[in-house]
Design an enzyme around this catalytic site. Structure first.
Site, PDB file in Angstrom:
ATOM      1  N   ARG A 121     -10.542 -30.291  -3.915  1.00  0.00           N
ATOM      2  CA  ARG A 121     -11.819 -30.013  -3.229  1.00  0.00           C
ATOM      3  C   ARG A 121     -11.688 -29.911  -1.706  1.00  0.00           C
ATOM      4  O   ARG A 121     -12.669 -30.016  -0.989  1.00  0.00           O
ATOM      5  CB  ARG A 121     -12.890 -31.037  -3.599  1.00  0.00           C
ATOM      6  CG  ARG A 121     -13.185 -31.050  -5.079  1.00  0.00           C
ATOM      7  CD  ARG A 121     -14.588 -31.492  -5.362  1.00  0.00           C
ATOM      8  NE  ARG A 121     -14.823 -31.457  -6.794  1.00  0.00           N
ATOM      9  CZ  ARG A 121     -14.694 -32.501  -7.597  1.00  0.00           C
ATOM     10  NH1 ARG A 121     -14.346 -33.674  -7.097  1.00  0.00           N
ATOM     11  NH2 ARG A 121     -14.903 -32.380  -8.884  1.00  0.00           N
ATOM     12  N   LYS A 143     -11.653 -17.651   8.034  1.00  0.00           N
ATOM     13  CA  LYS A 143     -11.824 -16.781   6.860  1.00  0.00           C
ATOM     14  C   LYS A 143     -10.572 -16.874   5.997  1.00  0.00           C
ATOM     15  O   LYS A 143      -9.451 -16.759   6.505  1.00  0.00           O
ATOM     16  CB  LYS A 143     -12.043 -15.331   7.288  1.00  0.00           C
ATOM     17  CG  LYS A 143     -13.451 -15.072   7.787  1.00  0.00           C
ATOM     18  CD  LYS A 143     -13.682 -13.585   8.017  1.00  0.00           C
ATOM     19  CE  LYS A 143     -15.117 -13.326   8.414  1.00  0.00           C
ATOM     20  NZ  LYS A 143     -15.360 -11.913   8.760  1.00  0.00           N
ATOM     21  N   GLU A 185      -6.247  -5.586  17.587  1.00  0.00           N
ATOM     22  CA  GLU A 185      -7.281  -6.625  17.423  1.00  0.00           C
ATOM     23  C   GLU A 185      -7.656  -7.237  18.783  1.00  0.00           C
ATOM     24  O   GLU A 185      -8.754  -7.748  18.950  1.00  0.00           O
ATOM     25  CB  GLU A 185      -6.815  -7.723  16.451  1.00  0.00           C
ATOM     26  CG  GLU A 185      -6.618  -7.244  15.010  1.00  0.00           C
ATOM     27  CD  GLU A 185      -7.923  -7.102  14.206  1.00  0.00           C
ATOM     28  OE1 GLU A 185      -9.009  -7.345  14.765  1.00  0.00           O
ATOM     29  OE2 GLU A 185      -7.834  -6.739  13.018  1.00  0.00           O
ATOM     30  N   LYS A 225     -13.430 -14.565  20.688  1.00  0.00           N
ATOM     31  CA  LYS A 225     -13.686 -14.813  19.263  1.00  0.00           C
ATOM     32  C   LYS A 225     -14.229 -16.231  19.055  1.00  0.00           C
ATOM     33  O   LYS A 225     -15.115 -16.457  18.228  1.00  0.00           O
ATOM     34  CB  LYS A 225     -12.408 -14.592  18.431  1.00  0.00           C
ATOM     35  CG  LYS A 225     -12.654 -14.850  16.956  1.00  0.00           C
ATOM     36  CD  LYS A 225     -11.581 -14.311  16.032  1.00  0.00           C
ATOM     37  CE  LYS A 225     -12.004 -14.575  14.578  1.00  0.00           C
ATOM     38  NZ  LYS A 225     -11.089 -14.050  13.596  1.00  0.00           N
ATOM     39  N   GLU A 235     -20.931 -15.811   9.556  1.00  0.00           N
ATOM     40  CA  GLU A 235     -21.259 -14.383   9.646  1.00  0.00           C
ATOM     41  C   GLU A 235     -22.653 -14.054   9.128  1.00  0.00           C
ATOM     42  O   GLU A 235     -22.846 -13.119   8.341  1.00  0.00           O
ATOM     43  CB  GLU A 235     -20.194 -13.549   8.912  1.00  0.00           C
ATOM     44  CG  GLU A 235     -20.152 -12.120   9.412  1.00  0.00           C
ATOM     45  CD  GLU A 235     -18.932 -11.346   8.939  1.00  0.00           C
ATOM     46  OE1 GLU A 235     -17.798 -11.774   9.210  1.00  0.00           O
ATOM     47  OE2 GLU A 235     -19.131 -10.317   8.304  1.00  0.00           O
ATOM     48  N   ARG A 239     -21.295 -12.451  14.167  1.00  0.00           N
ATOM     49  CA  ARG A 239     -19.865 -12.429  13.817  1.00  0.00           C
ATOM     50  C   ARG A 239     -19.468 -11.106  13.167  1.00  0.00           C
ATOM     51  O   ARG A 239     -18.310 -10.685  13.254  1.00  0.00           O
ATOM     52  CB  ARG A 239     -19.522 -13.610  12.890  1.00  0.00           C
ATOM     53  CG  ARG A 239     -18.026 -13.662  12.600  1.00  0.00           C
ATOM     54  CD  ARG A 239     -17.551 -14.967  12.042  1.00  0.00           C
ATOM     55  NE  ARG A 239     -16.128 -14.889  11.754  1.00  0.00           N
ATOM     56  CZ  ARG A 239     -15.392 -15.886  11.346  1.00  0.00           C
ATOM     57  NH1 ARG A 239     -15.924 -17.075  11.181  1.00  0.00           N
ATOM     58  NH2 ARG A 239     -14.104 -15.724  11.107  1.00  0.00           N
ATOM     59  N   ASN A 243     -16.069  -6.980  13.149  1.00  0.00           N
ATOM     60  CA  ASN A 243     -15.570  -5.962  12.217  1.00  0.00           C
ATOM     61  C   ASN A 243     -15.592  -4.558  12.818  1.00  0.00           C
ATOM     62  O   ASN A 243     -15.473  -3.576  12.072  1.00  0.00           O
ATOM     63  CB  ASN A 243     -16.408  -5.981  10.935  1.00  0.00           C
ATOM     64  CG  ASN A 243     -16.174  -7.251  10.156  1.00  0.00           C
ATOM     65  OD1 ASN A 243     -15.037  -7.609   9.873  1.00  0.00           O
ATOM     66  ND2 ASN A 243     -17.236  -7.960   9.836  1.00  0.00           N
ATOM     67  N   HIS A 246     -13.523  -1.766  11.334  1.00  0.00           N
ATOM     68  CA  HIS A 246     -12.995  -2.203  10.043  1.00  0.00           C
ATOM     69  C   HIS A 246     -13.586  -1.454   8.847  1.00  0.00           C
ATOM     70  O   HIS A 246     -12.932  -1.373   7.809  1.00  0.00           O
ATOM     71  CB  HIS A 246     -13.203  -3.715   9.867  1.00  0.00           C
ATOM     72  CG  HIS A 246     -12.195  -4.530  10.639  1.00  0.00           C
ATOM     73  ND1 HIS A 246     -12.105  -4.490  12.015  1.00  0.00           N
ATOM     74  CD2 HIS A 246     -11.228  -5.393  10.234  1.00  0.00           C
ATOM     75  CE1 HIS A 246     -11.137  -5.300  12.414  1.00  0.00           C
ATOM     76  NE2 HIS A 246     -10.583  -5.865  11.354  1.00  0.00           N
ATOM     77  N   HIS A 250     -10.760  -0.073   6.898  1.00  0.00           N
ATOM     78  CA  HIS A 250     -10.398  -0.503   5.547  1.00  0.00           C
ATOM     79  C   HIS A 250     -10.312   0.691   4.607  1.00  0.00           C
ATOM     80  O   HIS A 250      -9.449   0.743   3.719  1.00  0.00           O
ATOM     81  CB  HIS A 250     -11.429  -1.500   4.999  1.00  0.00           C
ATOM     82  CG  HIS A 250     -11.181  -2.912   5.440  1.00  0.00           C
ATOM     83  ND1 HIS A 250     -12.155  -3.865   5.468  1.00  0.00           N
ATOM     84  CD2 HIS A 250     -10.054  -3.535   5.862  1.00  0.00           C
ATOM     85  CE1 HIS A 250     -11.655  -5.014   5.902  1.00  0.00           C
ATOM     86  NE2 HIS A 250     -10.377  -4.834   6.152  1.00  0.00           N
ATOM     87  N   HIS A 262      -2.564  -2.695   8.975  1.00  0.00           N
ATOM     88  CA  HIS A 262      -3.982  -3.019   9.172  1.00  0.00           C
ATOM     89  C   HIS A 262      -4.447  -2.685  10.597  1.00  0.00           C
ATOM     90  O   HIS A 262      -5.481  -2.034  10.784  1.00  0.00           O
ATOM     91  CB  HIS A 262      -4.218  -4.503   8.864  1.00  0.00           C
ATOM     92  CG  HIS A 262      -5.621  -4.946   9.123  1.00  0.00           C
ATOM     93  ND1 HIS A 262      -6.681  -4.560   8.331  1.00  0.00           N
ATOM     94  CD2 HIS A 262      -6.150  -5.724  10.105  1.00  0.00           C
ATOM     95  CE1 HIS A 262      -7.800  -5.077   8.813  1.00  0.00           C
ATOM     96  NE2 HIS A 262      -7.507  -5.795   9.881  1.00  0.00           N
TER      97      HIS A 262
END
Ligand code: GLY
Length: 363
Positions: A121, A143, A185, A225, A235, A239, A243, A246, A250, A262
């Site tokens: 957990r 993330k 980035e 950030k 998010e 936030r 992206n 992205h 993506h 990426h």
């Protein structure tokens, strides 16, 4: 000299150390001084190419068994690898008060973070990013995810690390292409919300990646950030601006089937986001041109006709964009810009117009 950035999340807050000598500085940090055992996660590439730095990272720590070796690349972000990692951690007898040490790029960090979140957990994870991309983005902010056949990063949780150690020594082991891709980035944060920073990047020109400039640039990007993550950890709002590039990126990355890194996909995606912003009358043409010129100067291709993995099909790209995690109510949600340093969320993008735009870009 090593820099420190604080991710201010109250009881879940943590430090990011960055620069040459970050690993040595980390040894004096309270997080590594508390007595506990560590499961180490890394891929074969890191274990082979960075054995000296990995040994340095583990010095003085009570490491449980041999490092848990995961497959290289995106295929490691799977239920099968996650199950293998959790099984190894159980076999090592780790307790909830122990910690996972993730040494690697974004794939290792994402998988290790998820394993740590799930194990008994939840236990601590310490991120030791080895790529510029992971230092600038994925190791910070909590993330974690694995991929599914339907898309990247679709299964995961938010689980903040308890410490991030961005040791620049790892960057010496990276090919130029990887370093350039990771730089995308850093550029992204300037384009989202710091026009002055973009000016400094332009002023450094092709020297932006030299050690003299890189540490300052990375510190600026992580500080930016950190503020966004502190304001909107899960998010619910701003936030999502992180992206930028992205949604297009993506789609390109998935369509290129591994030919595109990426960061390369994000760079081309940012150029597309600025061009689409111009098309919608949101952004001055000259800002979009500046973005493209600077990305190209930084070695990042922006023309779809020049990208590895081409040719791209507009219909296939749009289909990919329809599956983006940011979408809501069946509408495509994009991060666009009113100019350099002024990104905005654009809900309900018009699919037919996007298709025309992509056709124009791909011609
Ligand atoms: N990579 C974007 C974020 O951390 O939110």
């Amino acid at each position: 000299m090593t820099d420190r950035v604080r991710i201010d999340l109250g009881a879940r807050g943590y430090d990011v150390l960055l620069g040459p000598g970050a690993l040595a500085a980390a040894r004096r940090h309270d997080v590594l001084r508390s007595p506990r055992r560590y499961a180490v996660l890394a891929d074969a590439n890191v274990l082979r190419l960075c054995s000296g730095l990995v040994a340095g990272a583990l010095e003085g720590l009570d490491v449980a068994g041999a490092p848990i070796e995961i497959p290289e690349g995106e295929r490691a972000k799977s239920f099968a690898t996650l199950e293998m990692v959790l099984g190894r951690m159980l076999d090592l007898g780790l307790e909830r008060g122990d910690a996972v040490l993730a040494i690697g790029g974004g794939v290792t960090g994402d998988l290790a973070g998820l394993a740590a979140a799930l194990y008994k957990r939840g236990m601590d994870v310490i991120q030791v990013p080895t790529t510029l991309l992971a230092m600038a983005d994925s190791s910070v902010g909590g993330k974690t995810a694995i991929n599914m056949p339907q898309g990247k990063n679709l299964i995961g949780v938010f689980h903040q690390p308890s410490f991030v150690i961005a040791e620049f020594g790892f960057l010496d082991t990276l090919p130029d292409r990887e370093r350039q891709a990771g730089f995308a980035e850093i550029i992204k944060t300037a384009l989202i919300g710091d026009r002055d920073f973009f000016g400094r990047l332009e002023a450094a020109g092709q020297n932006g990646l030299t050690i003299k400039h890189l540490q300052a640039h990375l510190k600026t990007a992580i500080t930016f950030k950190a503020a966004i993550v502190a304001a909107d950890e899960r998010e619910a709002g701003p936030r999502a601006l992180l992206n930028l590039g992205h949604t297009f990126g993506h789609a390109l990355e998935s369509e290129a089937c591994g030919a595109l890194l990426h960061g390369e996909a994000v760079a081309a995606g940012m150029a597309l986001a600025f061009d689409y912003s111009v098309r919608l009358g949101l952004c001055p043409d000259k800002d979009a041109a500046r973005v493209r010129d600077y990305l190209e100067l930084a070695g990042l291709k922006t023309r779809l006709s020049a990208l590895p993995g081409r040719p791209f099909t507009p219909e296939a790209m749009l289909q990919r964009m329809r599956h983006d995690k940011k979408n809501s109510g069946g509408h495509i949600r994009l991060v666009l810009a009113r100019g350099i340093g002024n990104a905005i969320l654009h809900d309900q993008a018009d699919s037919a117009d996007l298709l025309h735009f992509l056709k124009d870009q791909i011609q």
